[in-house]
Design an enzyme around this catalytic site. Structure first.
Site, mmCIF file in Angstrom:
data_model
loop_
_atom_site.group_PDB
_atom_site.id
_atom_site.type_symbol
_atom_site.label_atom_id
_atom_site.label_comp_id
_atom_site.label_asym_id
_atom_site.label_seq_id
_atom_site.Cartn_x
_atom_site.Cartn_y
_atom_site.Cartn_z
ATOM 1 C CB THR A 40 10.903 -2.334 0.475
ATOM 2 O OG1 THR A 40 11.362 -2.284 -0.876
ATOM 3 C CG2 THR A 40 9.704 -1.412 0.575
ATOM 4 C CE1 TYR B 62 6.110 -4.749 -0.755
ATOM 5 C CE2 TYR B 62 7.659 -3.551 -2.152
ATOM 6 C CZ TYR B 62 7.417 -4.427 -1.114
ATOM 7 O OH TYR B 62 8.470 -4.971 -0.424
#
Ligand code: UDP
Length: 328
Positions: free
Chosen positions: A121, A145
């Site tokens: 990501t 995350y």
């Protein structure tokens, strides 16, 4: 046969569909906590799909899968993905995303499977120091995350040194849209993402879409993101595995359109696509949101021959048709 972990989820499902379009056989491994059996069933109508319900936190579940199927390559999506939740409950993210990946990699090493494409990501970069963001940008994830994704990138490098497992890390920007035949689409519970939230306000009585923050230092005061179409993104995974097969070389790539759109622009495009007035209100900024995130995807173009071809409007059109199909 290609193993897709998390293949019953939004991006995993579209990626599974793209491998089926290429005539590949796939096995989906998913615990169905956030994935949907309906996605698996839709995929089964399209091509050669096996489904194994299992949890990566359970080493035996994943070992059994490698015992039972001849896996040539792995596409790894399974993991928790909500930024805000990861801040409130870091243990859930570290335990699942990291330990799950370690179990997967150990099973791969034990079964001599040496190629993996990993769903990473742009959150690993943190607050951008410049845009568009290239792969050389410093990495300073702002939340657990993003940290789990960065740690997994490092773990992949260590497993290459120890066991020769080659990996491609694809660092996605914002993903949007649905299958152009509307067989599968985005389906999160709860839904936190911008485009589905705007569209839900069209279909759900009394729902008002909230713009989180109108005072950012951008041209219209709202946050800017790079929205890459999910079918374009799925194609990047097929090309990444091809690259691994042809070059046997690990690498990492940003996957985006290199074009930014503000929240207000996305909202206006959604109004245009749906031909509807949508209830909207201005709200406080959401904690942890970066002001502007835009990809530089030159490297993916150069080495993978990948380029985004679909526009934001294309993505909103399929996302709208998908949302409509769920409300009919
Ligand atoms: N956003 C918004 N309203 C919503 C959902 C999101 O204004 O209901 C904004 C959010 O603050 C961010 C952008 O839309 O600036 C994209 O958010 P999303 O959750 O889709 O993706 P993220 O960039 O957080 O991964």
């Amino acid at each position: 046969m290609i193993l897709i972990t998390g293949g019953a989820g939004y991006i995993g499902g579209h990626c599974a569909l793209e491998f089926l379009n290429q005539g590949e056989k796939i096995v989906i491994f998913d615990n169905l906590e956030n994935g949907h059996i309906e996605t698996v069933n839709a995929l089964k109508k399209i091509g050669d799909v096996e489904f194994v319900k299992g949890d990566l936190r359970n080493q035996e579940d994943i070992n059994n899968l490698f015992d039972n199927f001849k896996i040539d390559g792995v596409i790894h999506f399974a993991g928790y993905i909500q930024v805000e939740e990861s801040v409130k409950n870091p243990s859930k993210y570290y335990r699942n995303n990291i330990i799950g990946t370690l179990n997967l990699l150990d099973a791969m090493a034990d079964h001599n499977v040496s190629k993996i494409v990993f769903s990473s990501t742009c959150a690993i970069y943190g607050e951008p120091k410049y845009v568009p963001i290239d792969e050389k940008h410093s990495k300073n994830p702002l939340n657990p995350y993003g940290k789990t994704k960065l740690i997994i990138e490092e773990i992949l490098n260590d497993y290459e040194t120890a066991f020769g497992i080659k990996s491609i890390k694809l660092r996605y920007f914002n993903v949007a849209g649905a299958d152009n035949q509307i067989r599968i689409g985005e389906w999160h519970e709860p839904e936190t993402h911008l485009i589905p939230n705007i569209l839900k306000s069209v279909f759900e009585e009394g729902k008002t879409f909230k713009i989180y923050g109108t005072d950012y230092n951008t041209y219209d005061g709202t946050c800017i993101r790079d929205y890459v179409n999910v079918e374009d993104l799925a194609r990047a995974h097929v090309l990444a595995l091809k690259y691994l097969n042809e070059n046997n070389k690990s690498d990492f790539f940003n996957i985006g359109t290199s074009k930014g759109s503000s929240v207000k622009e996305v909202f206006e495009t959604a109004k245009e696509v749906t031909c509807r007035d949508i209830n909207v209100e201005m709200a406080e900024p959401r904690a942890g949101d970066a002001e502007i995130l835009i990809a530089n995807s030159e490297k993916a173009k150069r080495l993978l021959d990948w380029e985004a071809v679909k526009t934001l409007k294309d993505s909103i059109e399929t996302a709208y048709l998908w949302e409509k199909s769920r409300h009919s």
